[in-house]
Design a protein around this motif. Structure first.
Motif, PDB file in Angstrom:
ATOM      1  N   LEU A  54     -47.710 -46.680  -9.919  1.00 35.34           N
ATOM      2  CA  LEU A  54     -46.904 -46.322  -8.548  1.00 35.34           C
ATOM      3  C   LEU A  54     -46.238 -47.686  -8.330  1.00 35.34           C
ATOM      4  N   VAL A  55     -46.888 -48.709  -8.254  1.00 38.34           N
ATOM      5  CA  VAL A  55     -46.638 -50.072  -7.897  1.00 38.34           C
ATOM      6  C   VAL A  55     -45.655 -50.637  -8.927  1.00 38.34           C
ATOM      7  N   LEU A  56     -45.780 -50.276 -10.098  1.00 36.23           N
ATOM      8  CA  LEU A  56     -44.892 -50.801 -11.209  1.00 36.23           C
ATOM      9  C   LEU A  56     -43.617 -50.054 -11.171  1.00 36.23           C
ATOM     10  N   SER A  57     -43.708 -48.600 -10.754  1.00 36.15           N
ATOM     11  CA  SER A  57     -42.398 -47.717 -10.736  1.00 36.15           C
ATOM     12  C   SER A  57     -41.610 -48.331  -9.376  1.00 36.15           C
ATOM     13  N   VAL A  58     -42.287 -48.655  -8.261  1.00 34.40           N
ATOM     14  CA  VAL A  58     -41.659 -49.185  -7.096  1.00 34.40           C
ATOM     15  C   VAL A  58     -40.763 -50.552  -7.595  1.00 34.40           C
ATOM     16  N   ALA A  59     -41.296 -51.315  -8.061  1.00 31.21           N
ATOM     17  CA  ALA A  59     -40.960 -52.710  -8.522  1.00 31.21           C
ATOM     18  C   ALA A  59     -39.451 -52.173  -9.543  1.00 31.21           C
ATOM     19  N   ASN A  60     -39.905 -51.448 -10.124  1.00 31.49           N
ATOM     20  CA  ASN A  60     -38.730 -51.212 -11.379  1.00 31.49           C
ATOM     21  C   ASN A  60     -37.435 -50.666 -10.426  1.00 31.49           C
ATOM     22  N   ASN A  61     -37.688 -49.693  -9.584  1.00 28.24           N
ATOM     23  CA  ASN A  61     -36.944 -48.975  -9.071  1.00 28.24           C
ATOM     24  C   ASN A  61     -36.347 -49.825  -7.895  1.00 28.24           C
ATOM     25  N   LEU A  62     -37.002 -50.539  -7.282  1.00 30.10           N
ATOM     26  CA  LEU A  62     -36.118 -51.767  -6.686  1.00 30.10           C
ATOM     27  C   LEU A  62     -35.149 -52.488  -7.287  1.00 30.10           C
ATOM     28  N   LEU A  63     -35.638 -53.066  -8.521  1.00 31.24           N
ATOM     29  CA  LEU A  63     -34.791 -53.600  -9.491  1.00 31.24           C
ATOM     30  C   LEU A  63     -33.514 -53.160  -9.853  1.00 31.24           C
ATOM     31  N   LYS A  64     -33.670 -51.521  -9.932  1.00 31.33           N
ATOM     32  CA  LYS A  64     -32.588 -50.778 -10.327  1.00 31.33           C
ATOM     33  C   LYS A  64     -31.474 -50.688  -9.125  1.00 31.33           C
ATOM     34  N   ALA A  65     -32.315 -50.580  -7.751  1.00 32.20           N
ATOM     35  CA  ALA A  65     -31.387 -50.255  -6.745  1.00 32.20           C
ATOM     36  C   ALA A  65     -30.562 -51.564  -6.262  1.00 32.20           C
ATOM     37  N   TYR A  66     -31.057 -52.598  -6.489  1.00 29.57           N
ATOM     38  CA  TYR A  66     -30.634 -54.130  -5.747  1.00 29.57           C
ATOM     39  C   TYR A  66     -30.371 -54.966  -7.141  1.00 29.57           C
ATOM     40  N   VAL A 136     -55.265 -61.878  -0.223  1.00 24.46           N
ATOM     41  CA  VAL A 136     -54.851 -61.292   1.066  1.00 24.46           C
ATOM     42  C   VAL A 136     -54.150 -62.698   1.831  1.00 24.46           C
ATOM     43  N   GLY A 137     -54.606 -64.052   1.503  1.00 26.79           N
ATOM     44  CA  GLY A 137     -53.951 -65.203   2.126  1.00 26.79           C
ATOM     45  C   GLY A 137     -52.451 -65.342   1.756  1.00 26.79           C
ATOM     46  N   GLN A 138     -52.311 -64.926   0.364  1.00 25.96           N
ATOM     47  CA  GLN A 138     -50.890 -64.777  -0.195  1.00 25.96           C
ATOM     48  C   GLN A 138     -50.107 -63.756   0.417  1.00 25.96           C
ATOM     49  N   ILE A 139     -50.558 -62.872   0.796  1.00 28.34           N
ATOM     50  CA  ILE A 139     -49.829 -61.648   1.358  1.00 28.34           C
ATOM     51  C   ILE A 139     -49.484 -62.087   2.853  1.00 28.34           C
ATOM     52  N   LEU A 140     -50.339 -62.643   3.397  1.00 33.47           N
ATOM     53  CA  LEU A 140     -50.151 -63.257   4.815  1.00 33.47           C
ATOM     54  C   LEU A 140     -48.782 -64.433   4.801  1.00 33.47           C
ATOM     55  N   PHE A 141     -49.101 -65.353   3.870  1.00 38.33           N
ATOM     56  CA  PHE A 141     -48.169 -66.366   3.669  1.00 38.33           C
ATOM     57  C   PHE A 141     -46.693 -65.731   3.242  1.00 38.33           C
ATOM     58  N   LEU A 142     -46.597 -64.607   2.526  1.00 43.02           N
ATOM     59  CA  LEU A 142     -45.429 -64.323   2.285  1.00 43.02           C
ATOM     60  C   LEU A 142     -44.776 -63.314   3.487  1.00 43.02           C
ATOM     61  N   ALA A 143     -45.707 -62.555   4.243  1.00 41.67           N
ATOM     62  CA  ALA A 143     -45.326 -61.792   5.507  1.00 41.67           C
ATOM     63  C   ALA A 143     -44.773 -62.922   6.570  1.00 41.67           C
ATOM     64  N   GLU A 144     -45.422 -63.993   6.506  1.00 44.92           N
ATOM     65  CA  GLU A 144     -45.145 -65.026   7.628  1.00 44.92           C
ATOM     66  C   GLU A 144     -43.758 -65.786   7.011  1.00 44.92           C
ATOM     67  N   ASN A 145     -43.403 -65.664   5.899  1.00 41.54           N
ATOM     68  CA  ASN A 145     -41.903 -66.191   5.318  1.00 41.54           C
ATOM     69  C   ASN A 145     -41.153 -65.148   4.968  1.00 41.54           C
ATOM     70  N   GLY A 146     -40.762 -64.024   5.787  1.00 42.51           N
ATOM     71  CA  GLY A 146     -40.001 -63.143   5.708  1.00 42.51           C
ATOM     72  C   GLY A 146     -40.162 -61.749   4.690  1.00 42.51           C
ATOM     73  N   TYR A 147     -41.175 -61.941   3.987  1.00 40.99           N
ATOM     74  CA  TYR A 147     -41.477 -60.704   3.118  1.00 40.99           C
ATOM     75  C   TYR A 147     -42.015 -59.504   3.845  1.00 40.99           C
ATOM     76  N   THR A 148     -41.458 -58.243   3.348  1.00 47.02           N
ATOM     77  CA  THR A 148     -41.991 -56.993   4.020  1.00 47.02           C
ATOM     78  C   THR A 148     -43.082 -56.665   3.236  1.00 47.02           C
ATOM     79  N   VAL A 149     -44.329 -56.155   3.829  1.00 48.95           N
ATOM     80  CA  VAL A 149     -45.487 -55.939   3.069  1.00 48.95           C
ATOM     81  C   VAL A 149     -45.294 -54.217   2.567  1.00 48.95           C
ATOM     82  N   VAL A 150     -45.558 -54.003   1.473  1.00 50.21           N
ATOM     83  CA  VAL A 150     -45.498 -52.574   1.316  1.00 50.21           C
ATOM     84  C   VAL A 150     -46.919 -52.305   0.359  1.00 50.21           C
ATOM     85  N   ARG A 151     -47.490 -51.194   0.790  1.00 49.00           N
ATOM     86  CA  ARG A 151     -48.500 -50.672  -0.103  1.00 49.00           C
ATOM     87  C   ARG A 151     -48.595 -49.412  -0.313  1.00 49.00           C
ATOM     88  N   PRO A 152     -48.036 -49.285  -1.773  1.00 45.84           N
ATOM     89  CA  PRO A 152     -47.623 -48.018  -2.403  1.00 45.84           C
ATOM     90  C   PRO A 152     -48.797 -47.170  -2.569  1.00 45.84           C
TER      91      PRO A 152
END
Length: 152
Positions: A54-66, A136-152
């Motif tokens: 599912l995670v790989l599919s979401v990443a692949n679909n995002l690359l196709k959509a954008y 988890v620290g990396q996820i927090l860092f990314l969220a604090e820098n404008g990333y949207t966290v998604v947990r498929p």
């Protein structure tokens, strides 16, 4: 006199420690995607094959959509989720294909260290994966820098 010097030295050390910025635990810099309009971090902390797919599919679909230049995608794996990035993973070719398209895969070194302590052997992971000390620290860092966290 000696005691006051010791207290002064301790206070100075405390001030230096308190003024230092918090350690980023081998934080990796943000992706260099200046035209990215969307920033997504996909969390994978589950070892189930369905979740990995599912995670790989979401990443692949995002690359196709954008346009790949208009989206920054980072997959952070920790706990049982690191199975996806092990050298012998069945999905290695899919992961490496996504990496070639600009998706970054971060692997938690705390999890790798734990496996090594428990088994006596350090697991080998895909060389193209980006090691981060704390997933988890990396996820927090990314969220604090404008990333949207998604947990498929």
């Amino acid at each position: 006199m000696m005691r006051s010097q010791l207290i002064s030295a301790m206070m100075l050390a405390l001030l230096v420690w308190a003024a230092a910025p918090p350690a980023l635990a081998q934080q990796v810099p943000l992706q260099d995607k200046p035209f990215a309009e969307h920033r997504i971090v996909l969390q994978l902390s589950d070892g189930e094959a369905k979740k990995q797919a599912l995670v790989l599919s979401v990443a692949n679909n995002l690359l196709k959509a954008y346009d790949p230049d208009k989206i920054a995608i980072e997959v952070v794996v920790f706990g049982p989720g690191i199975d996806l990035l092990l050298a012998g993973s069945d999905r290695r070719k899919q992961v490496e294909s996504l990496i070639a398209q600009g998706v970054r895969f971060d692997i938690c070194l705390n999890t790798v260290d734990t496996i090594e302590r428990e088994t006596g052997k350090r697991p080998e992971f895909i060389p193209a994966a980006t090691p981060v000390q704390v997933g988890v620290g990396q996820i927090l860092f990314l969220a604090e820098n404008g990333y949207t966290v998604v947990r498929p």
